[in-house]
Design an enzyme around this catalytic site. Structure first.
Site, PDB file in Angstrom:
ATOM      1  N   ASP A 159       1.688  39.360  29.550  1.00 49.61           N
ATOM      2  CA  ASP A 159       2.816  40.134  30.076  1.00 49.61           C
ATOM      3  C   ASP A 159       3.945  39.193  30.520  1.00 49.61           C
ATOM      4  O   ASP A 159       5.128  39.436  30.268  1.00 49.61           O
ATOM      5  CB  ASP A 159       2.349  40.992  31.256  1.00 49.61           C
ATOM      6  CG  ASP A 159       1.108  41.788  30.908  1.00 49.61           C
ATOM      7  OD1 ASP A 159       1.173  42.583  29.961  1.00 49.61           O
ATOM      8  OD2 ASP A 159       0.057  41.588  31.558  1.00 49.61           O
ATOM      9  N   HIS A 187      -2.521  44.670  35.178  1.00 48.07           N
ATOM     10  CA  HIS A 187      -2.250  44.539  33.743  1.00 48.07           C
ATOM     11  C   HIS A 187      -2.401  45.933  33.125  1.00 48.07           C
ATOM     12  O   HIS A 187      -3.453  46.303  32.610  1.00 48.07           O
ATOM     13  CB  HIS A 187      -3.219  43.562  33.076  1.00 48.07           C
ATOM     14  CG  HIS A 187      -3.153  43.644  31.580  1.00 48.07           C
ATOM     15  ND1 HIS A 187      -2.064  43.229  30.865  1.00 48.07           N
ATOM     16  CD2 HIS A 187      -4.024  44.145  30.667  1.00 48.07           C
ATOM     17  CE1 HIS A 187      -2.262  43.470  29.584  1.00 48.07           C
ATOM     18  NE2 HIS A 187      -3.445  44.025  29.435  1.00 48.07           N
TER      19      HIS A 187
HETATM   20  P1  NAX Z   1     -12.488  43.634  19.746  1.00 43.65           P
HETATM   21  O1  NAX Z   1     -13.024  45.010  19.822  1.00 43.65           O
HETATM   22  O2  NAX Z   1     -11.954  43.096  18.467  1.00 43.65           O
HETATM   23  O3  NAX Z   1     -13.623  42.609  20.221  1.00 43.65           O
HETATM   24  C1  NAX Z   1     -14.398  42.824  21.357  1.00 43.65           C
HETATM   25  C2  NAX Z   1     -15.718  42.115  21.138  1.00 43.65           C
HETATM   26  O4  NAX Z   1     -16.457  42.188  22.342  1.00 43.65           O
HETATM   27  C3  NAX Z   1     -16.573  42.767  20.053  1.00 43.65           C
HETATM   28  O5  NAX Z   1     -16.953  41.785  19.110  1.00 43.65           O
HETATM   29  C4  NAX Z   1     -17.776  43.299  20.826  1.00 43.65           C
HETATM   30  O6  NAX Z   1     -18.969  43.227  20.097  1.00 43.65           O
HETATM   31  C5  NAX Z   1     -17.798  42.349  22.017  1.00 43.65           C
HETATM   32  N1  NAX Z   1     -18.541  42.866  23.177  1.00 43.65           N
HETATM   33  C6  NAX Z   1     -18.647  44.133  23.620  1.00 43.65           C
HETATM   34  N2  NAX Z   1     -19.462  44.205  24.671  1.00 43.65           N
HETATM   35  C7  NAX Z   1     -19.884  42.940  24.927  1.00 43.65           C
HETATM   36  C8  NAX Z   1     -20.765  42.374  25.874  1.00 43.65           C
HETATM   37  N3  NAX Z   1     -21.383  43.127  26.782  1.00 43.65           N
HETATM   38  N4  NAX Z   1     -20.961  41.030  25.826  1.00 43.65           N
HETATM   39  C9  NAX Z   1     -20.365  40.287  24.914  1.00 43.65           C
HETATM   40  N5  NAX Z   1     -19.538  40.758  23.961  1.00 43.65           N
HETATM   41  C10 NAX Z   1     -19.289  42.081  23.977  1.00 43.65           C
HETATM   42  O7  NAX Z   1     -11.403  43.527  20.916  1.00 43.65           O
HETATM   43  P2  NAX Z   1     -10.221  42.449  21.089  1.00 43.65           P
HETATM   44  O8  NAX Z   1      -9.040  42.909  20.364  1.00 43.65           O
HETATM   45  O9  NAX Z   1     -10.763  41.103  20.842  1.00 43.65           O
HETATM   46  O10 NAX Z   1      -9.897  42.659  22.651  1.00 43.65           O
HETATM   47  C11 NAX Z   1     -10.830  42.317  23.644  1.00 43.65           C
HETATM   48  C12 NAX Z   1     -10.394  42.858  24.991  1.00 43.65           C
HETATM   49  O11 NAX Z   1      -9.162  42.281  25.391  1.00 43.65           O
HETATM   50  C13 NAX Z   1     -10.165  44.382  25.014  1.00 43.65           C
HETATM   51  O12 NAX Z   1     -10.763  44.887  26.191  1.00 43.65           O
HETATM   52  C14 NAX Z   1      -8.666  44.499  25.105  1.00 43.65           C
HETATM   53  O13 NAX Z   1      -8.274  45.694  25.712  1.00 43.65           O
HETATM   54  C15 NAX Z   1      -8.328  43.289  25.935  1.00 43.65           C
HETATM   55  N6  NAX Z   1      -6.941  42.827  25.935  1.00 43.65           N
HETATM   56  C16 NAX Z   1      -6.438  42.330  27.090  1.00 43.65           C
HETATM   57  C17 NAX Z   1      -5.165  41.816  27.180  1.00 43.65           C
HETATM   58  C18 NAX Z   1      -4.636  41.260  28.458  1.00 43.65           C
HETATM   59  O14 NAX Z   1      -3.460  40.903  28.479  1.00 43.65           O
HETATM   60  N7  NAX Z   1      -5.389  41.155  29.554  1.00 43.65           N
HETATM   61  C19 NAX Z   1      -4.263  41.834  26.008  1.00 43.65           C
HETATM   62  C20 NAX Z   1      -4.985  41.962  24.719  1.00 43.65           C
HETATM   63  C21 NAX Z   1      -6.155  42.894  24.717  1.00 43.65           C
HETATM   64  O15 NAX Z   1      -5.682  44.206  24.601  1.00 43.65           O
END
Ligand code: NAX
Length: 328
Positions: A159, A187
């Protein structure tokens, strides 16, 4: 050279993980003198994909990468970890209420907090990226009573970086001319990007813009809703820019911020600026000697105050919700 630093990345097989791991392994997270050992955590169904990424990491022959280990058990993944990047989270799916989302994420961040408490290195630093990032960080922190609370942080650097670029574009200056940007609060869409304390070439940024209507109706919503704009354009959520922000967050925490500038981090409040103590809220921070400090003494004007308060209220509501669920 130094001893390798253990970096744990959760959600390693996800899209942010794919953008993040290669940059960590190339030395961009900690600097060119620091070897790293990667510890990847995934859910069992995604371990194979993480193994594929590990093969590609090998194929880069990164001089600083000592090795990559993959786990589906948080206890093992956080053993000895110095830097924990909690990226994996439960996304909101159709028909899911906010309470369901918080509960599902509680099921992830509670055991991860416990595992960090049990096995991480004494100097562990935690960055939560997975959403709702601030409240997930709060959950993890409350299950790690032996780790100093200030080591649990949430990412608002994306952000922050977005706000810098939008302001620089408006004023037609390079991004390097913009200093002291601040993201306050959560966020989420309620976050408040503050240009009143920002500077452009040493001059007050709000004064340089001189357009409150643009601030209220274009700048703030553009920054706060940029995630949705990216999804609309790419058909997928921000990934490389989120990975970049995670790199910036940890690099600056460890290596320090420049004298005339600060960055935004979601950190446990000490009560500064009227944010209730303990909420993990975004603040302007400076970093020196591997520690961050909330910038004190900034003026919060009438335009900013209600906007900060609204975002902080949302954080308090999220905390109350997870408290009711017994997660903190
Ligand atoms: P993806 O869905 O591509 O990847 C998430 C991964 O996490 C998957 O491979 C899944 O198997 C794994 N996972 C789920 N539960 C788990 C657990 N208990 N232990 C270990 N791994 C686990 O998501 P992606 O685009 O990589 O985004 C990841 C996270 O970042 C999401 O929650 C998203 O909302 C968040 N974001 C946060 C941002 C921020 O500024 N704070 C910005 C970007 C993003 O939106």
């Amino acid at each position: 050279t130094q001893a390798p630093v253990n970096v744990t990345v959760t959600g390693a097989a996800g899209q942010i993980g794919y953008a993040l791991l290669f940059r960590i392994a190339s030395g961009q997270l900690l600097g060119q003198d620091t070897p790293v050992r990667l510890r990847l955590l995934e859910i069992p169904q995604a371990v194979k994909a993480a193994e594929g990424t590990a093969l590609e990491l090998e194929d880069c022959a990164f001089p600083l990468l000592v090795g990559t280990d993959i786990f589906d058990d948080p206890k093992q993944a956080f053993e000895g970890t110095n830097i924990a990047l909690l990226v994996g989270a439960r996304p909101r799916t159709k028909g899911m209420e906010r309470g369901d989302l918080l509960e599902a994420n509680g099921g992830i961040f509670k055991p991860q907090g416990e595992a960090i408490n049990a096995g991480a290195a004494d100097d562990v630093r935690v960055l939560v990226v997975g959403n709702p990032a601030n409240t997930n960080a709060l959950i993890a922190r409350s299950h790690a009573p032996d780790v100093p609370a200030e080591r649990f942080t949430a990412m608002t650097r994306l952000d922050h970086n977005r706000a810098i670029t939008q302001l620089a574009k408006k004023l037609e200056v390079p991004v390097t001319d913009v200093k002291r940007m601040t993201i306050w609060g959560n966020h989420s869409a309620t976050q408040y990007p503050d240009v009143f304390n920002a500077e452009v070439k040493g001059r007050g940024a709000a004064e340089a813009v001189n357009d409150e209507k643009w601030l209220a109706e274009e700048f703030i919503p553009r920054v706060a809703k940029r995630g949705a704009e990216i999804i609309e354009a790419r058909g997928a959520s921000s990934a490389a820019s989120a990975a970049n922000a995670a790199i910036d967050h940890i690099f600056d925490w460890v290596n320090g911020t420049p004298q005339d500038d600060w960055v935004s981090m979601g950190v446990p409040s000490d009560g500064s600026y009227g944010v209730p103590e303990g909420l993990i809220s975004s603040f302007p921070v400076t970093c020196t000697g591997g520690r961050y400090e909330i910038v004190q003494g900034l003026q919060i004007n009438e335009f900013s105050r209600p906007r900060i308060d609204a975002s902080v209220q949302e954080l308090a509501d999220e905390r109350d919700a997870v408290r009711k669920l017994g997660l903190v």
